[in-house]
Design a protein around this motif. Structure first.
Motif, mmCIF file in Angstrom:
data_model
loop_
_atom_site.group_PDB
_atom_site.id
_atom_site.type_symbol
_atom_site.label_atom_id
_atom_site.label_comp_id
_atom_site.label_asym_id
_atom_site.label_seq_id
_atom_site.Cartn_x
_atom_site.Cartn_y
_atom_site.Cartn_z
ATOM 1 N N VAL A 222 3.905 2.042 8.896
ATOM 2 C CA VAL A 222 2.587 2.402 8.377
ATOM 3 C C VAL A 222 2.677 2.772 6.898
ATOM 4 N N SER A 223 3.672 3.553 6.526
ATOM 5 C CA SER A 223 3.802 3.962 5.116
ATOM 6 C C SER A 223 4.126 2.755 4.234
ATOM 7 N N TYR A 224 4.921 1.824 4.756
ATOM 8 C CA TYR A 224 5.233 0.606 3.991
ATOM 9 C C TYR A 224 3.967 -0.216 3.756
ATOM 10 N N ILE A 225 3.183 -0.404 4.788
ATOM 11 C CA ILE A 225 1.939 -1.173 4.664
ATOM 12 C C ILE A 225 0.984 -0.469 3.700
ATOM 13 N N ALA A 226 0.878 0.855 3.798
ATOM 14 C CA ALA A 226 0.005 1.608 2.888
ATOM 15 C C ALA A 226 0.493 1.469 1.447
ATOM 16 N N ARG A 227 1.808 1.575 1.238
ATOM 17 C CA ARG A 227 2.365 1.454 -0.114
ATOM 18 C C ARG A 227 2.087 0.070 -0.696
ATOM 19 N N MET A 228 2.287 -0.955 0.100
ATOM 20 C CA MET A 228 2.027 -2.319 -0.377
ATOM 21 C C MET A 228 0.545 -2.520 -0.687
ATOM 22 N N GLY A 229 -0.319 -1.986 0.179
ATOM 23 C CA GLY A 229 -1.760 -2.110 -0.052
ATOM 24 C C GLY A 229 -2.204 -1.401 -1.313
ATOM 25 N N ILE A 230 -1.696 -0.195 -1.525
ATOM 26 C CA ILE A 230 -2.052 0.560 -2.731
ATOM 27 C C ILE A 230 -1.561 -0.170 -3.974
#
Length: 167
Positions: free
Chosen positions: A95-103
Motif C-alpha cells: 500500500v505504501s509503495y502504491i501511494a508513493r508511486m501515485g504521489i
C-alpha cells in the motif's frame, strides 16, 4: 510478442533514457564549469567582466538538474528515507509503495502541466544578458519532469511483479 521481449524493450528504453540524461547532464556540467572559469578569468585576470556568464551558469545549472533527475531516478540516487516502510507488514508495504508511486506521478504531472503553462506565457519576454526568450530556460522544468516521469514509468513496467518493495 511475448512478455519477456516486451520487458527487454522496456529495459532498453530505460537504459537509453538514463544514458541520454547522463550525457546531457555531463555536457551541461562542462558548460557550467567552463562558463564559471571564464567569468572568473575575465573578472580577476583581465579586470573586465562578461555580463552573460552569470546567466549561462544559472541556466545551465537549472537544465543540468532537471535533465539529470531522470538519470538519478534510474540509478536509485534520489534521496529517500526508508527506515519505516520495511518494518511494515507485507500488505502495508504494498500500500505504501502504491501511494508513493501515485504521489510521485501526480506531482510530476502537475510540474509538467504548470511548467508548460509558465513556458507558454514567456516566449515574448527576453532574458537580461543573453536576450533569449525566457521560455528557453523555463522549458527545463516540463522537459526534465517529463523525462523523470517517463523513467519512473519505465522502471515500474520493468519492476518484478512479485509486488515487493524495492527500497
Amino acid at each position: 510478442m511475448d512478455g519477456s521481449s516486451d520487458l527487454g524493450k522496456v529495459q532498453r528504453m530505460a537504459v537509453a533514457m538514463e544514458r541520454l540524461s547522463a550525457v546531457v547532464a555531463g555536457f551541461l556540467l562542462l558548460v557550467n564549469v567552463g562558463d564559471i572559469v571564464l567569468g572568473i578569468f575575465f573578472r580577476y585576470v583581465m579586470k573586465s567582466s562578461i555580463i552573460w556568464t552569470e546567466e549561462v551558469a544559472r541556466y545551465s545549472l537549472v537544465w543540468l538538474v532537471m535533465l539529470g533527475a531522470a538519470g538519478a531516478q534510474a540509478k536509485g540516487d534520489h534521496m529517500s528515507i526508508d527506515f519505516l516502510a520495511p518494518r511494515f507488514p507485507r500488505w502495508l508495504q504494498k500500500v505504501s509503495y502504491i501511494a508513493r508511486m501515485g504521489i510521485q506521478a501526480v506531482v510530476l504531472i502537475l510540474l509538467i502541466w504548470l511548467g508548460s503553462k509558465n513556458v507558454a506565457g514567456t516566449w515574448t519576454m527576453k532574458t537580461m544578458a543573453l536576450g533569449i526568450p525566457k521560455a528557453i530556460p523555463l522549458m527545463a522544468v516540463p522537459i526534465g519532469m517529463s523525462m523523470l516521469l517517463m523513467q519512473l514509468l519505465l522502471q515500474e513496467l520493468h519492476r518484478p511483479s512479485d509486488g515487493g518493495n524495492r527500497s
